[in-house]
Design a protein around this motif. Structure first.
Motif, PDB file in Angstrom:
ATOM      1  N   ALA B 116       0.748  -1.169  -0.022  1.00  0.00           N
ATOM      2  CA  ALA B 116      -0.022   0.003   0.180  1.00  0.00           C
ATOM      3  C   ALA B 116       0.903   1.350   0.173  1.00  0.00           C
ATOM      4  O   ALA B 116       0.585   2.235  -0.678  1.00  0.00           O
ATOM      5  CB  ALA B 116      -0.904   0.040   1.390  1.00  0.00           C
ATOM      6  N   LEU B 117       2.064   1.451   0.682  1.00  0.00           N
ATOM      7  CA  LEU B 117       2.813   2.433   0.925  1.00  0.00           C
ATOM      8  C   LEU B 117       3.385   2.641  -0.518  1.00  0.00           C
ATOM      9  O   LEU B 117       3.688   3.729  -0.812  1.00  0.00           O
ATOM     10  CB  LEU B 117       3.936   2.160   2.086  1.00  0.00           C
ATOM     11  CG  LEU B 117       3.311   2.470   3.521  1.00  0.00           C
ATOM     12  CD1 LEU B 117       4.327   2.129   4.629  1.00  0.00           C
ATOM     13  CD2 LEU B 117       2.695   4.036   3.829  1.00  0.00           C
ATOM     14  N   THR B 118       3.980   1.559  -0.990  1.00  0.00           N
ATOM     15  CA  THR B 118       4.578   1.680  -2.235  1.00  0.00           C
ATOM     16  C   THR B 118       3.855   2.214  -3.204  1.00  0.00           C
ATOM     17  O   THR B 118       4.205   3.145  -3.979  1.00  0.00           O
ATOM     18  CB  THR B 118       5.242   0.236  -2.794  1.00  0.00           C
ATOM     19  OG1 THR B 118       5.839  -0.459  -1.555  1.00  0.00           O
ATOM     20  CG2 THR B 118       6.183   0.363  -3.882  1.00  0.00           C
ATOM     21  N   SER B 119       2.531   1.913  -3.377  1.00  0.00           N
ATOM     22  CA  SER B 119       1.528   2.249  -4.373  1.00  0.00           C
ATOM     23  C   SER B 119       1.224   3.706  -4.255  1.00  0.00           C
ATOM     24  O   SER B 119       1.182   4.388  -5.279  1.00  0.00           O
ATOM     25  CB  SER B 119       0.296   1.354  -4.367  1.00  0.00           C
ATOM     26  OG  SER B 119      -0.513   2.036  -3.715  1.00  0.00           O
ATOM     27  N   VAL B 120       1.238   4.447  -2.952  1.00  0.00           N
ATOM     28  CA  VAL B 120       0.784   5.642  -2.762  1.00  0.00           C
ATOM     29  C   VAL B 120       1.900   6.481  -3.000  1.00  0.00           C
ATOM     30  O   VAL B 120       1.955   7.681  -3.296  1.00  0.00           O
ATOM     31  CB  VAL B 120       0.266   5.754  -0.925  1.00  0.00           C
ATOM     32  CG1 VAL B 120       0.385   7.441  -0.806  1.00  0.00           C
ATOM     33  CG2 VAL B 120      -0.989   5.011  -1.116  1.00  0.00           C
TER      34      VAL B 120
END
Lengths: 303, 279
Positions: B116-120
């Motif tokens: 999730a953090l990577t995609s954001v």
């Protein structure tokens, strides 16, 4: 996990007067900065999981969940959790009973040792079992001679999950049972109850909320563990993949929609966990309040 | 009470059974495997051990792991104190939900947090795009590692501080105010000194957790040798090369760091508890 149930009780000291509070501008500035920080680090990533999961439409979303490998991963996660949580529950109750109800030498050392798995990196938690049961491990030659597979198989995943979630329930129960003391159990014994009667009629009802709280936290961690399980699993699709490992594989294959679909299931589990946890905290706080009011009433009647 | 007894007498049953079972289970699941790990690293000669744990690539990973964990714990301390203060002292709409969501990093599986953090924060992500435009790439850099470690350490300072703030007697602040202290003086000279043990405990807990973290970091870091590899990842790399001794050696170094921190945290918590009783 910081701030157990016992620590989180007794809230709500309302401070109103102007001498002991900040100007309104400062208040709203602090609230604003806090919410901005939490939005950037918590809320946006959480929403992103669901947004990305549904990015290719609802059909792809559900297809990713009902695909054979995903179902196998869900089954394995449920199996590991169904073993790890009850085993750690029995241990938690036993350890808390010995520690909270008796005085003995070396008690504080034992409490520290129970906390050890929290201090150890998840990767190391998996590694210790590879070194123990892996092909080059201490018991490796004996295990392979007897055709028993632990590493890169289901037993290793269960063991790693047990290690990671080892302290959760004991840690909730120890302070709770210490605070409750031993009078009620002693009374039960004096009145002729045997050990099990005393446990099931006195101790268990007294600790049930703390126990439930521990189980909720333990369950969430067991289902979501990644690092430790990743080391012992071997990543065999449909065989030794848990849900978090399945998410990783899909992500590394650039199958983002499917990865986030399975991830959203785990995120949902996290939200349910938080809701259940808050409900238990709220319930216990209410009980405590009721007990306090009842105590005050009694005092008033005596006067 | 018999003088030789290690345990005080009690009418309650089950001491032998429960303690015996606890010790057995603890030994089998935790202690013996951990001792096995340390023993495995002694299968290397001392020179070889030293060579493995001071290899340039490993040294670079220590720098990143310790540096990023320290920075993340520092960020969490500043914002954690603020969050705890806002949650205990102020009222605003949605406060209960925000309070419950602070524990999200405990409940959300680390792999989910990682992707999730990577995609954001990736170059094409919701927050990554504007940040990249400002010349601050986050994903696949050391900054990304700090972001992930900040996420997973977020609840520690807040949750250690909240009960202490709630127990703080309002009378002390009223006394300070009535003696002519400004609000800022009251906060820095009266309230803050009360909070230091808890703040330090929260910092140490967040730092310890960040040091061992794996799942949320490996997605956002990009895992480039010498630049964005954390120490737990190097253990896995050694393991994948079937270098069990090397993996055990690096793990032993990490264990030593973690146990020192655990000891420090215990001392801090004891200090904390003593202060709370005294107040």
């Amino acid at each position: 996990m910081a701030g157990g149930l016992a620590l989180r009780l007794g809230r709500g000291t309302a401070v109103g007067s102007r001498a002991v509070s900040e100007p309104t501008v400062v208040r709203w500035l602090l609230i604003g900065i806090t919410l901005l920080f939490l939005t950037l680090f918590l809320f946006v990533p959480l929403i992103a999981v669901f947004a990305q999961g549904f990015a290719k439409g609802i059909r792809v979303y559900f297809a990713s969940l009902f695909e054979a490998d995903a179902l196998a991963a869900i089954r394995l996660t449920l199996l590991a959790t169904a073993i790890a949580v009850p085993v750690n529950l029995v241990f938690g109750v036993a350890a808390a009973w010995a520690i909270a109800k008796f005085e003995f030498v070396g008690k504080s050392v034992l409490i520290t040792l129970i906390d050890l798995p929290f201090a150890v990196s998840p990767v190391i938690s998996g590694l210790v079992y590879v070194l123990m049961f892996g092909l080059q491990g201490w018991l490796g030659p004996w295990l392979s001679a007897h055709d028993i597979k632990i590493i890169f198989a289901v037993p290793g995943i269960v063991l790693a999950t047990m290690f990671i979630t080892f302290p959760f329930i004991a840690r909730e129960l120890i302070p709770l049972m210490q605070a409750q003391g031993t009078e009620e159990e002693q009374a039960a014994r004096v009145l002729g109850a045997n050990g099990w009667q005393m446990f099931f009629r006195i101790t268990l009802p007294n600790i049930k909320w703390g126990l439930l709280y521990g189980v909720i936290l333990c369950n969430a961690r067991a289902m979501g563990e990644f690092g430790a399980v990743s080391v012992v699993s071997g990543h065999i699709r449909g065989m030794t993949n848990t849900m978090p490992l399945h998410v990783e594989i899909l992500y590394n294959e650039y199958n983002f929609a499917a990865a986030f679909a399975v991830a959203s299931l785990l995120a949902l589990l996290a939200l349910v966990t938080l809701a259940a946890k808050s409900a238990v905290e709220w319930r216990v706080a209410r009980q405590l309040k009721a007990a306090q009011t009842a105590g005050r009433e009694e005092v008033r009647h005596e006067h | 009470m018999a003088r030789w007894s290690l345990k005080q007498r009690s009418v309650l049953p089950g001491f032998g059974l429960t303690l015996g079972y606890s010790l057995l289970y603890l030994s089998l699941i935790v202690l013996i495997p951990l001792v096995g790990l340390v023993l495995k690293s002694t299968s290397l000669t001392w020179e070889r051990f030293w060579q493995v744990v001071t290899e340039p690539r490993v040294m670079a990973s220590y720098r990143l792991s310790f540096g990023a964990s320290f920075l993340a714990a520092l960020i969490n301390t500043v914002f954690g104190v603020m969050t705890a203060w806002v949650l205990v002292r102020y009222r605003f709409p949605g406060k209960k939900i925000v309070d419950a969501l602070v524990d999200l990093p405990f409940a959300l599986p680390t792999a989910v947090a990682g992707i999730a953090l990577t995609s954001v924060y990736a170059g094409n992500g919701v927050l990554g795009r504007p940040l990249e435009a400002l010349g601050i790439p986050v994903a696949f850099t050391a900054t990304g590692v700090v972001v992930a470690l900040t996420f997973i350490g977020l609840p520690f300072v807040v949750r250690t501080l909240q009960p202490i703030l709630e127990d703080l007697e309002p009378e002390i602040e009223q006394a300070a105010a009535s003696l002519g202290a400004t609000r800022l003086q009251t906060i820095t000279r009266v309230i803050l000194p009360e909070l230091w043990p808890a703040i330090l405990t929260g910092f140490a807990l967040a730092f310890a957790r960040a040091l061992g973290e794996y799942g949320s970091v490996v997605f956002i870091s990009g895992n480039m040798p010498m630049r964005t590899e954390i120490t737990p990842l190097l253990i896995i790399i050694k393991l994948e090369q079937y270098d069990y001794g090397g993996a055990a050696a690096i793990a032993t170094v990490m264990l030593a760091a973690s146990f020192s921190l655990l000891l420090l945290i215990n001392v801090l918590q004891w200090w904390n508890a003593k202060r709370r009783v005294a107040v």
